[in-house]
Design a protein around this motif. Structure first.
Motif, short mmCIF file in Angstrom:
data_model
loop_
_atom_site.label_atom_id
_atom_site.label_comp_id
_atom_site.label_asym_id
_atom_site.label_seq_id
_atom_site.Cartn_x
_atom_site.Cartn_y
_atom_site.Cartn_z
N VAL A 221 0.86 -1.19 0.00
CA VAL A 221 0.00 0.00 0.00
C VAL A 221 0.89 1.23 0.00
N ALA A 222 0.68 2.13 -0.94
CA ALA A 222 1.50 3.34 -1.05
C ALA A 222 1.40 4.14 0.24
N GLN A 223 2.53 4.68 0.69
CA GLN A 223 2.54 5.38 1.97
C GLN A 223 1.65 6.61 1.95
N ASP A 224 1.60 7.30 0.81
CA ASP A 224 0.76 8.51 0.75
C ASP A 224 -0.73 8.17 0.69
N GLU A 225 -1.07 6.87 0.56
CA GLU A 225 -2.46 6.45 0.57
C GLU A 225 -2.83 5.74 1.87
N LYS A 226 -1.84 5.29 2.61
CA LYS A 226 -2.09 4.42 3.75
C LYS A 226 -3.04 5.04 4.77
N PHE A 227 -2.83 6.32 5.09
CA PHE A 227 -3.65 6.98 6.10
C PHE A 227 -4.65 7.97 5.49
N SER A 228 -4.79 7.92 4.18
CA SER A 228 -5.72 8.82 3.50
C SER A 228 -7.14 8.28 3.62
N PRO A 229 -8.09 9.09 4.13
CA PRO A 229 -9.48 8.61 4.26
C PRO A 229 -10.06 8.10 2.94
N VAL A 259 -5.54 0.43 9.72
CA VAL A 259 -5.08 1.70 10.29
C VAL A 259 -6.09 2.32 11.24
N LEU A 260 -7.30 1.77 11.31
CA LEU A 260 -8.34 2.33 12.16
C LEU A 260 -8.42 1.58 13.48
N PHE A 261 -8.87 2.28 14.52
CA PHE A 261 -9.17 1.60 15.78
C PHE A 261 -10.36 0.67 15.57
N PRO A 262 -10.47 -0.39 16.36
CA PRO A 262 -11.56 -1.35 16.17
C PRO A 262 -12.94 -0.70 16.13
N GLN A 263 -13.16 0.31 16.98
CA GLN A 263 -14.48 0.94 17.03
C GLN A 263 -14.76 1.80 15.80
N GLN A 264 -13.74 2.07 14.98
CA GLN A 264 -13.93 2.86 13.76
C GLN A 264 -14.14 1.99 12.53
N ALA A 327 11.08 15.37 24.45
CA ALA A 327 10.91 16.68 25.08
C ALA A 327 11.78 17.72 24.38
N GLY A 328 11.16 18.86 24.05
CA GLY A 328 11.90 19.95 23.44
C GLY A 328 11.96 19.91 21.93
N PHE A 329 11.35 18.87 21.29
CA PHE A 329 11.45 18.75 19.83
C PHE A 329 10.09 18.85 19.15
N ARG A 330 9.10 19.37 19.84
CA ARG A 330 7.80 19.53 19.21
C ARG A 330 7.90 20.46 18.00
N TRP A 331 8.77 21.46 18.05
CA TRP A 331 8.93 22.41 16.94
C TRP A 331 9.37 21.69 15.67
N PHE A 332 10.25 20.66 15.83
CA PHE A 332 10.73 19.92 14.67
C PHE A 332 9.60 19.09 14.05
N VAL A 333 8.81 18.45 14.90
CA VAL A 333 7.69 17.65 14.42
C VAL A 333 6.67 18.53 13.71
N ASP A 334 6.49 19.74 14.23
CA ASP A 334 5.51 20.64 13.63
C ASP A 334 5.91 21.08 12.21
N LEU A 335 7.21 20.95 11.87
CA LEU A 335 7.66 21.29 10.53
C LEU A 335 7.20 20.27 9.49
N MET A 336 6.86 19.06 9.96
CA MET A 336 6.47 17.99 9.04
C MET A 336 4.96 17.86 9.01
N SER A 337 4.49 17.30 7.90
CA SER A 337 3.04 17.09 7.75
C SER A 337 2.62 15.69 8.15
N ILE A 338 3.55 14.91 8.73
CA ILE A 338 3.21 13.56 9.18
C ILE A 338 2.43 13.66 10.49
#
Length: 498
Positions: A221-229, A259-264, A327-338
């Protein structure tokens, strides 16, 4: 510094998919020759850092794909991130060479003690430290290149880090060829290789019960499709069909195939899989996120048996920046769209899944890079696993060396534990590895398919299962003690001569 970085970079050729394992020994020999000259600790530290920088860039450059292609980070920023990681990784080899040179001067060590004892011990300890500090990142440790070399025979005894020390000793023997003791150096090199080759014929474990049939799914499964609704329903249908295509004693999907929780999930989806298990006598293991509360969720694999038994394994060694934010790296994660979050860690020791005569212990993605954690589970469980199962999704890293390198890591775990490793991955490498670390069956990477095989589980404990890295650490301590004694005798001899 540039030459050191290039020498470190050349180590890439020692790992899969190239597998020219002598290159890693030659690269370390170059490093040891440089620091083996009567040089300062500062120069040794810098040369070691340059070597480690090049080694890290070569072995881990595939992270760039995830950061840019799937994370949306600008290429210059991603390149800087990889460079900063290499700067950090280089510090471990810098400490190895710097500390070894400092000890050489402090203990007045003769050349053989420095090259054959202190440098290999410091190198091994640096790789071991890199494997646990700040949760650890032991990828591209030098021992992994030797799952197909004569040194593989040592894996059930001292593990991958112990093999790393032996790689360093072999490199030191090559450096010793520039000294007067050429014949002893050649003899030691030949003895290490011959003993390792002989150990490959030792059976540390023995068959357990009857073999089982397995079907390992690779959905590609293509990664750009894996979590796409827009594509999730298609993936759910895909894996439902792949599971139901044929029965087997064990059917396994990749990491987060669901990729979904059981209830979803659509009503009746999991009930349908359970019915298939019951009607065909198949045991199922599928990757799925599981939540215990609105704020606690785990990267898990769930299982169902024909008799209705259910199973759950939660990933316990989480990926920094992928499954938790340091801790302290939230700014780096925010740079990515993952979309990243903080997963809940599973217990260090979790029960295996019973499949007929066999006990199957899962590990998720790069958990199989931590051999001592797997050994801990095997020696601590009341019912030790007879085979291992890795479920992964490396589509984040495109068509890079990450896939063959990860397969090589799994092969080392089989060597250390004397147990087969099953691998069910999204796009590769889906494979069956036997108890001797050999790939007995595999699927082509970046393709959709099902790998069917019959696998024999193994019982018994290798020395590595019993003691983990303790034997390797004791070896390093003995090497340091022997070097100190040699230095003491050397100083006494010089003082008497004076």
């Amino acid at each position: 510094m540039l030459a050191a970085a290039l020498a470190g970079f050349s180590s890439l050729l020692s790992f899969e998919p190239f597998a020219w394992w002598p290159v890693g020994i030659l690269a370390l020999a170059w490093l040891f020759y440089q620091v083996g000259m009567d040089t300062s600790a500062r120069r040794s530290l810098l040369v070691g850092w340059g070597f480690g920088f090049g080694w890290s860039v070569a072995g881990m450059h595939w992270l760039y794909v995830a950061i840019t292609v799937h994370g949306g980070m600008p290429a210059p920023v991603a390149a800087l991130a990889i460079a900063l990681l290499a700067v950090y990784m280089g510090m471990f080899s810098a400490l190895a060479t710097g500390a070894a040179t400092w000890l050489r001067r402090r203990w007045s060590l003769p050349v053989p003690a420095f090259l054959l004892l202190v440098l290999p011990a410091c190198w091994g300890l640096s790789e071991w430290t890199r494997g646990w500090l700040f949760t650890g990142f032991p990828w591209a440790s030098s021992g992994y290149a030797h799952n197909i070399s004569p040194l593989a025979g040592y894996a059930p005894i001292v593990g991958v880090f112990g093999i790393g020390v032996l790689v360093a000793v072999c490199a030191a023997c090559l450096v010793m060829l520039t000294q007067r003791a050429r014949l002893p150096a050649l003899g030691m090199l030949a003895a290490i290789m011959a003993a390792g080759f002989g150990l490959t014929y030792v059976d540390w474990t023995r068959p357990n019960g009857a073999p089982i049939t397995v079907r390992l799914l690779q959905g590609d499964v293509a990664q750009d499709e894996k979590f796409s609704p827009a594509h999730i329903d298609r993936a759910l249908t895909l894996y439902d069909g792949m599971i139901r295509a044929a029965p087997a004693d064990l059917i396994a999907t990749p990491e987060t195939a669901i990729v979904l929780f059981p209830q979803q999930l659509p009503p009746g989806y999991l009930d349908g899989l359970a019915a298939f298990s019951r009607d065909t006598g198949s045991h199922l293991i599928y990757g799925i996120p599981l939540a215990d509360s609105p704020t606690q969720y785990a990267n898990s694999v769930a299982g169902v048996a024909p008799d209705g038994r259910t199973y759950r394994y939660d990933k316990q060694h989480l990926v920094p920046f992928g499954e938790f934010v340091p801790a302290g790296f939230r700014w780096f994660v925010d740079l990515m769209s993952i979309p990243l979050g903080d997963f809940t860690r599973g217990a260090k020791v979790q029960a295996p899944f019973a499949v007929k005569d066999q006990m199957v212990l899962p590990n998720v993605c790069y958990e199989d890079a931590f051999g001592e954690e797997i050994a801990l589970q095997l020696r601590s469980s009341p019912t030790p696993a007879t085979m291992l199962l890795n479920v992964s999704n490396l589509a984040w890293y495109g068509k890079s060396v990450a896939i063959p390198q990860h397969l090589q890591i799994s092969q080392m775990r089989s060597l250390e534990t004397g147990r087969p490793m099953l691998r069910s991955t999204n796009n590769g490498a889906t494979a069956v590895i036997d108890a001797k670390g050999r790939v007995s069956a595999s699927l082509p990477t970046h393709s959709r398919g099902t790998l069917s095989a019959t696998v024999q589980g193994m019982q018994g404990a290798t020395p590595y299962i019993r003691f983990g890295n303790a034997l390797f650490l004791a070896w390093c301590a003995l090497a340091a003690g022997a070097a100190w004694l040699m230095g003491r005798k050397y100083r006494q001899t010089r003082s008497q001569a004076a």
